[in-house]
Motif scaffolding. Structure first.
Motif, PDB file in Angstrom:
ATOM      1  N   ILE A  61       0.843  -1.207   0.000  1.00  0.00           N
ATOM      2  CA  ILE A  61       0.000   0.000   0.000  1.00  0.00           C
ATOM      3  C   ILE A  61       0.874   1.251   0.000  1.00  0.00           C
ATOM      4  O   ILE A  61       0.590   2.214  -0.725  1.00  0.00           O
ATOM      5  CB  ILE A  61      -0.979  -0.028   1.183  1.00  0.00           C
ATOM      6  CG1 ILE A  61      -1.976  -1.182   0.999  1.00  0.00           C
ATOM      7  CG2 ILE A  61      -1.709   1.305   1.320  1.00  0.00           C
ATOM      8  CD1 ILE A  61      -2.863  -1.455   2.196  1.00  0.00           C
ATOM      9  N   LEU A  62       1.964   1.247   0.774  1.00  0.00           N
ATOM     10  CA  LEU A  62       2.898   2.383   0.760  1.00  0.00           C
ATOM     11  C   LEU A  62       3.481   2.586  -0.634  1.00  0.00           C
ATOM     12  O   LEU A  62       3.624   3.721  -1.100  1.00  0.00           O
ATOM     13  CB  LEU A  62       4.023   2.174   1.780  1.00  0.00           C
ATOM     14  CG  LEU A  62       3.652   2.361   3.240  1.00  0.00           C
ATOM     15  CD1 LEU A  62       4.826   1.996   4.142  1.00  0.00           C
ATOM     16  CD2 LEU A  62       3.203   3.788   3.497  1.00  0.00           C
ATOM     17  N   PHE A  63       3.825   1.472  -1.299  1.00  0.00           N
ATOM     18  CA  PHE A  63       4.348   1.558  -2.659  1.00  0.00           C
ATOM     19  C   PHE A  63       3.298   2.158  -3.597  1.00  0.00           C
ATOM     20  O   PHE A  63       3.607   3.039  -4.405  1.00  0.00           O
ATOM     21  CB  PHE A  63       4.781   0.173  -3.150  1.00  0.00           C
ATOM     22  CG  PHE A  63       5.280   0.163  -4.565  1.00  0.00           C
ATOM     23  CD1 PHE A  63       6.531   0.649  -4.879  1.00  0.00           C
ATOM     24  CD2 PHE A  63       4.475  -0.328  -5.590  1.00  0.00           C
ATOM     25  CE1 PHE A  63       6.993   0.658  -6.193  1.00  0.00           C
ATOM     26  CE2 PHE A  63       4.921  -0.322  -6.900  1.00  0.00           C
ATOM     27  CZ  PHE A  63       6.184   0.164  -7.201  1.00  0.00           C
ATOM     28  N   ALA A  64       2.059   1.702  -3.485  1.00  0.00           N
ATOM     29  CA  ALA A  64       0.987   2.224  -4.336  1.00  0.00           C
ATOM     30  C   ALA A  64       0.768   3.718  -4.090  1.00  0.00           C
ATOM     31  O   ALA A  64       0.537   4.483  -5.041  1.00  0.00           O
ATOM     32  CB  ALA A  64      -0.304   1.442  -4.096  1.00  0.00           C
ATOM     33  N   LYS A  65       0.849   4.152  -2.850  1.00  0.00           N
ATOM     34  CA  LYS A  65       0.710   5.575  -2.529  1.00  0.00           C
ATOM     35  C   LYS A  65       1.852   6.384  -3.143  1.00  0.00           C
ATOM     36  O   LYS A  65       1.638   7.496  -3.637  1.00  0.00           O
ATOM     37  CB  LYS A  65       0.667   5.788  -1.021  1.00  0.00           C
ATOM     38  CG  LYS A  65      -0.630   5.328  -0.387  1.00  0.00           C
ATOM     39  CD  LYS A  65      -0.579   5.471   1.128  1.00  0.00           C
ATOM     40  CE  LYS A  65      -1.859   5.000   1.766  1.00  0.00           C
ATOM     41  NZ  LYS A  65      -1.815   5.074   3.238  1.00  0.00           N
ATOM     42  N   ALA A  66       3.057   5.810  -3.112  1.00  0.00           N
ATOM     43  CA  ALA A  66       4.207   6.497  -3.708  1.00  0.00           C
ATOM     44  C   ALA A  66       4.036   6.605  -5.223  1.00  0.00           C
ATOM     45  O   ALA A  66       4.345   7.650  -5.817  1.00  0.00           O
ATOM     46  CB  ALA A  66       5.502   5.762  -3.369  1.00  0.00           C
ATOM     47  N   VAL A  67       3.534   5.559  -5.852  1.00  0.00           N
ATOM     48  CA  VAL A  67       3.309   5.591  -7.305  1.00  0.00           C
ATOM     49  C   VAL A  67       2.295   6.676  -7.645  1.00  0.00           C
ATOM     50  O   VAL A  67       2.522   7.509  -8.540  1.00  0.00           O
ATOM     51  CB  VAL A  67       2.839   4.212  -7.829  1.00  0.00           C
ATOM     52  CG1 VAL A  67       2.334   4.315  -9.263  1.00  0.00           C
ATOM     53  CG2 VAL A  67       3.968   3.193  -7.731  1.00  0.00           C
ATOM     54  N   LEU A  68       1.160   6.687  -6.952  1.00  0.00           N
ATOM     55  CA  LEU A  68       0.145   7.711  -7.217  1.00  0.00           C
ATOM     56  C   LEU A  68       0.724   9.107  -7.005  1.00  0.00           C
ATOM     57  O   LEU A  68       0.536   9.995  -7.848  1.00  0.00           O
ATOM     58  CB  LEU A  68      -1.069   7.511  -6.308  1.00  0.00           C
ATOM     59  CG  LEU A  68      -2.110   8.628  -6.386  1.00  0.00           C
ATOM     60  CD1 LEU A  68      -2.782   8.664  -7.755  1.00  0.00           C
ATOM     61  CD2 LEU A  68      -3.138   8.503  -5.275  1.00  0.00           C
TER      62      LEU A  68
END
Length: 187
Positions: A61-68
């Protein structure tokens, strides 16, 4: 400024736009407002993508937030005239001057818009904020010529030109032709 590492330095500049807040955005007020904004982001992110409900782990989820955040942070506004080639010209010629709001792969290394990439960026951006993506799409459609052609790469402005290889400065119709009319073609 001289200090012993580690140290904290707050530099404050506020325009008159802080009228909705009673306090200057400094020290504890800044920390409180930052935490409030982060909490709003986390709540909106989960409400939009439902990754926790889908069983994704914390680091995913942290990775997905960073991508967004990187895609949204990669949105830039450019203005200028691109250079294009066609069978009707002897070399690259200026397209008309136009603005372009677009997400870019890297604002520091590729400060220019790519039509192909924008389709993929748009999938994520439109899920997060449809109005932003519609604005971006409108800018790209404004670049369409009378034949329905949109140059695939937009190198607009001096900064973008300086950061682009010379061979990329002229986008050719033969190599970059994507015509709206070809969508209905049987060939």
């Amino acid at each position: 400024v001289t200090g012993i590492v580690p140290f904290t330095l707050d530099v404050v500049f506020e325009s008159s736009s802080f009228i909705e807040r009673d306090e200057t955005l400094f020290a504890d007020t800044y920390t409180r407002e930052l935490q409030r904004s982060q909490d709003e982001f986390h709540h909106r992110f989960e409400a939009t993508f439902n990754l926790e409900k889908k069983g994704f782990r914390g680091e995913e989820i942290l990775f997905a937030k960073a991508v967004l955040s990187n895609v949204i942070g990669g949105i830039g506004y450019f203005y200028g005239a691109s250079r294009v080639e066609s069978p009707y010209t002897r070399g690259p010629v200026p397209y008309w001057k136009a603005p372009l709001l677009t997400a870019v792969p890297s604002r520091s290394f590729f400060p220019r818009g790519f039509l192909w990439d924008e389709g993929f960026h748009g999938l994520l951006i439109s899920t997060w904020d449809l109005d932003i993506e519609l604005d971006i799409m409108g800018h790209w459609f404004d670049l369409m010529n009378v034949e329905g052609w949109i140059p695939r790469e937009q190198i607009l402005g001096q900064e973008a030109l300086m950061m682009s290889p010379q061979e990329d400065a002229g986008v050719g119709l033969r190599s970059a032709a994507w015509r709206v009319s070809s969508l209905s073609s049987d060939t």
